[in-house]
Design a protein around this motif. Structure first.
Motif, PDB file in Angstrom:
ATOM      1  N   LEU A  69      -3.964  -6.745  -5.274  1.00 43.38           N
ATOM      2  CA  LEU A  69      -3.860  -6.222  -3.914  1.00 43.38           C
ATOM      3  C   LEU A  69      -2.990  -4.972  -3.867  1.00 43.38           C
ATOM      4  O   LEU A  69      -3.371  -3.954  -3.277  1.00 43.38           O
ATOM      5  N   GLU A  70      -1.812  -5.045  -4.503  1.00 41.93           N
ATOM      6  CA  GLU A  70      -0.883  -3.917  -4.429  1.00 41.93           C
ATOM      7  C   GLU A  70      -1.354  -2.715  -5.245  1.00 41.93           C
ATOM      8  O   GLU A  70      -1.026  -1.575  -4.924  1.00 41.93           O
ATOM      9  N   SER A  71      -2.102  -2.968  -6.320  1.00 42.05           N
ATOM     10  CA  SER A  71      -2.619  -1.852  -7.102  1.00 42.05           C
ATOM     11  C   SER A  71      -3.638  -1.045  -6.305  1.00 42.05           C
ATOM     12  O   SER A  71      -3.821   0.161  -6.530  1.00 42.05           O
ATOM     13  N   VAL A  72      -4.306  -1.691  -5.353  1.00 45.68           N
ATOM     14  CA  VAL A  72      -5.250  -1.002  -4.471  1.00 45.68           C
ATOM     15  C   VAL A  72      -4.528  -0.410  -3.261  1.00 45.68           C
ATOM     16  O   VAL A  72      -4.800   0.716  -2.842  1.00 45.68           O
ATOM     17  N   GLU A 105       4.741   5.306   2.356  1.00 44.85           N
ATOM     18  CA  GLU A 105       3.906   4.106   2.292  1.00 44.85           C
ATOM     19  C   GLU A 105       3.416   3.871   0.866  1.00 44.85           C
ATOM     20  O   GLU A 105       3.465   2.729   0.365  1.00 44.85           O
ATOM     21  N   ALA A 106       2.951   4.923   0.205  1.00 45.85           N
ATOM     22  CA  ALA A 106       2.471   4.788  -1.168  1.00 45.85           C
ATOM     23  C   ALA A 106       3.591   4.326  -2.092  1.00 45.85           C
ATOM     24  O   ALA A 106       3.388   3.459  -2.957  1.00 45.85           O
ATOM     25  N   TYR A 107       4.773   4.884  -1.921  1.00 47.49           N
ATOM     26  CA  TYR A 107       5.925   4.504  -2.745  1.00 47.49           C
ATOM     27  C   TYR A 107       6.287   3.045  -2.520  1.00 47.49           C
ATOM     28  O   TYR A 107       6.562   2.296  -3.466  1.00 47.49           O
ATOM     29  N   ASN A 108       6.279   2.619  -1.273  1.00 44.88           N
ATOM     30  CA  ASN A 108       6.617   1.244  -0.935  1.00 44.88           C
ATOM     31  C   ASN A 108       5.629   0.257  -1.546  1.00 44.88           C
ATOM     32  O   ASN A 108       6.029  -0.787  -2.087  1.00 44.88           O
ATOM     33  N   MET A 111       6.312  -0.162  -5.173  1.00 45.02           N
ATOM     34  CA  MET A 111       7.479  -1.015  -5.407  1.00 45.02           C
ATOM     35  C   MET A 111       7.097  -2.493  -5.298  1.00 45.02           C
ATOM     36  O   MET A 111       7.635  -3.335  -6.025  1.00 45.02           O
ATOM     37  N   HIS A 112       6.186  -2.812  -4.397  1.00 47.47           N
ATOM     38  CA  HIS A 112       5.673  -4.184  -4.333  1.00 47.47           C
ATOM     39  C   HIS A 112       5.060  -4.573  -5.679  1.00 47.47           C
ATOM     40  O   HIS A 112       5.334  -5.652  -6.217  1.00 47.47           O
ATOM     41  N   LEU A 113       4.212  -3.683  -6.195  1.00 49.18           N
ATOM     42  CA  LEU A 113       3.543  -3.950  -7.461  1.00 49.18           C
ATOM     43  C   LEU A 113       4.548  -4.130  -8.594  1.00 49.18           C
ATOM     44  O   LEU A 113       4.454  -5.082  -9.383  1.00 49.18           O
ATOM     45  N   LEU A 114       5.529  -3.249  -8.679  1.00 46.61           N
ATOM     46  CA  LEU A 114       6.516  -3.329  -9.750  1.00 46.61           C
ATOM     47  C   LEU A 114       7.339  -4.613  -9.659  1.00 46.61           C
ATOM     48  O   LEU A 114       7.703  -5.199 -10.682  1.00 46.61           O
ATOM     49  N   ALA A 115       7.616  -5.061  -8.441  1.00 50.85           N
ATOM     50  CA  ALA A 115       8.373  -6.303  -8.267  1.00 50.85           C
ATOM     51  C   ALA A 115       7.590  -7.494  -8.804  1.00 50.85           C
ATOM     52  O   ALA A 115       8.134  -8.353  -9.515  1.00 50.85           O
ATOM     53  N   LEU A 207      11.650 -12.653  -1.070  1.00 42.88           N
ATOM     54  CA  LEU A 207      10.852 -11.526  -1.542  1.00 42.88           C
ATOM     55  C   LEU A 207       9.529 -11.453  -0.804  1.00 42.88           C
ATOM     56  O   LEU A 207       9.107 -10.375  -0.357  1.00 42.88           O
ATOM     57  N   LEU A 208       8.861 -12.583  -0.656  1.00 45.05           N
ATOM     58  CA  LEU A 208       7.577 -12.607   0.050  1.00 45.05           C
ATOM     59  C   LEU A 208       7.747 -12.211   1.511  1.00 45.05           C
ATOM     60  O   LEU A 208       6.889 -11.527   2.086  1.00 45.05           O
ATOM     61  N   LEU A 209       8.865 -12.612   2.117  1.00 42.55           N
ATOM     62  CA  LEU A 209       9.116 -12.241   3.511  1.00 42.55           C
ATOM     63  C   LEU A 209       9.312 -10.735   3.646  1.00 42.55           C
ATOM     64  O   LEU A 209       8.802 -10.116   4.588  1.00 42.55           O
ATOM     65  N   TYR A 210      10.047 -10.139   2.711  1.00 45.95           N
ATOM     66  CA  TYR A 210      10.273  -8.693   2.754  1.00 45.95           C
ATOM     67  C   TYR A 210       8.966  -7.930   2.554  1.00 45.95           C
ATOM     68  O   TYR A 210       8.690  -6.951   3.265  1.00 45.95           O
ATOM     69  N   VAL A 211       8.165  -8.369   1.593  1.00 46.40           N
ATOM     70  CA  VAL A 211       6.899  -7.691   1.330  1.00 46.40           C
ATOM     71  C   VAL A 211       5.969  -7.813   2.537  1.00 46.40           C
ATOM     72  O   VAL A 211       5.325  -6.839   2.947  1.00 46.40           O
ATOM     73  N   ARG A 212       5.912  -9.007   3.130  1.00 39.96           N
ATOM     74  CA  ARG A 212       5.055  -9.197   4.302  1.00 39.96           C
ATOM     75  C   ARG A 212       5.503  -8.294   5.453  1.00 39.96           C
ATOM     76  O   ARG A 212       4.666  -7.730   6.178  1.00 39.96           O
ATOM     77  N   ALA A 213       6.809  -8.140   5.632  1.00 37.82           N
ATOM     78  CA  ALA A 213       7.317  -7.273   6.701  1.00 37.82           C
ATOM     79  C   ALA A 213       6.904  -5.823   6.462  1.00 37.82           C
ATOM     80  O   ALA A 213       6.550  -5.098   7.408  1.00 37.82           O
ATOM     81  N   ASP A 214       6.929  -5.393   5.196  1.00 40.71           N
ATOM     82  CA  ASP A 214       6.471  -4.036   4.870  1.00 40.71           C
ATOM     83  C   ASP A 214       5.000  -3.857   5.219  1.00 40.71           C
ATOM     84  O   ASP A 214       4.600  -2.832   5.794  1.00 40.71           O
ATOM     85  N   GLU A 215       4.193  -4.863   4.874  1.00 37.44           N
ATOM     86  CA  GLU A 215       2.760  -4.769   5.143  1.00 37.44           C
ATOM     87  C   GLU A 215       2.487  -4.731   6.651  1.00 37.44           C
ATOM     88  O   GLU A 215       1.583  -4.026   7.113  1.00 37.44           O
ATOM     89  N   ALA A 216       3.262  -5.491   7.416  1.00 37.28           N
ATOM     90  CA  ALA A 216       3.099  -5.479   8.871  1.00 37.28           C
ATOM     91  C   ALA A 216       3.435  -4.098   9.433  1.00 37.28           C
ATOM     92  O   ALA A 216       2.781  -3.608  10.368  1.00 37.28           O
TER      93      ALA A 216
END
Length: 266
Positions: A69-72, A105-108, A111-115, A207-216
């Motif tokens: 998902l994050e790679s796309v 947005e692309a950078y963020n 960072m999800h992917l790298l995590a 971690l999942l909560l932070y990533v979900r907040a970014d996606e929102a």
């Protein structure tokens, strides 16, 4: 990031009103089907906690889905920012703050992917799938953005809606005890540093909560950008434009006044 805002994130859907909206939504649903197939996704029914043979989402499969998902997801912001950058140079005009937000947005997303890559090492087959998907998506999105940036931002908004749903289901699985290997797992150090996670909130769940907040946030930003005039409206999420918005809050001009100011400056 405010912890209360992170916990307050909910799934949401913007209704498709125009044919452009329906085209964007239909494309996202098609891609969602393909992503489900590739990542082996099989969601647990929301009305039951009883394990079943049909439920196959393990920690490993969740990570595989996140990585794919994050790679796309890291492609649209970079493509849009690049094309707007070139357009600004070509036309010798300012971009009104769009490039900044798109590249952030692309950078963020990267960072999800790298995590998640700190938690699992993709196999050769997965790497080839990511390579192929990135090549196809980069080419297709670049062409689409040249044709209609508005549809592309709406597409990304719907794509991020699906991302929020995916992470919400993973969080629910973790909270319900279906992912025992993650219950005591600490977030990677780079994730702790990037999100500045406080003490006591540095686990996989956080971690999942932070990533979900970014996606929102990406969801809301792209739906908003999809509503704007792609050539004339300033980006309301850019730092400089936010300051300008605050300065005209008491006036009746609002975004219209900022648009007129941008026209005069260019």
């Amino acid at each position: 990031m405010d912890p209360s805002r992170i916990l307050a994130v909910r799934t949401a859907h913007r209704k498709a009103y125009t044919w452009q909206d329906r085209a964007a939504l239909g494309t996202v649903r098609l891609l969602r089907w393909g992503m489900d197939f590739v990542s082996g996704y099989n969601s647990r029914p929301a009305d039951t906690n009883t394990p079943s043979k049909a439920y196959i989402m393990t920690e490993e499969k969740w990570i595989t889905r996140f990585i794919f998902l994050e790679s796309v997801a890291g492609v649209p912001g970079m493509v849009a920012g690049m094309l707007r950058h070139l357009k600004s140079i070509r036309r010798m005009r300012r971009d009104n703050g769009w490039i900044e937000t798109l590249l952030e947005e692309a950078y963020n997303e990267r960072m999800h992917l790298l995590a998640f890559l700190k938690l699992a090492e993709p196999g050769l087959a997965m790497r080839f799938m990511v390579l192929g998907a990135q090549w196809v998506f980069f080419s297709g999105f670049s062409l689409a953005y040249l044709i209609s940036p508005q549809i592309c931002h709406r597409f990304v908004g719907y794509l991020e809606e699906e991302a929020v749903i995916t992470y919400s289901k993973a969080i629910r699985d973790l909270e319900d005890g279906h992912l025992p290997a993650w219950e005591g797992l600490q977030a990677p150090k780079m994730a702790i540093k990037y999100w500045q996670m406080p003490e006591g909130q540095r686990c996989m769940h956080s971690l999942l909560l932070y990533v979900r907040a970014d996606e929102a946030k990406h969801r809301d930003v792209n739906h908003t950008l999809g509503n704007l005039d792609q050539n004339m409206d300033p980006n309301p999420f850019a730092a400089k434009v936010r300051a300008q918005v605050q300065s005209v809050t008491g006036s009746t001009g609002g975004l219209r006044q900022l648009r007129e100011n941008s026209r005069k400056e260019t």
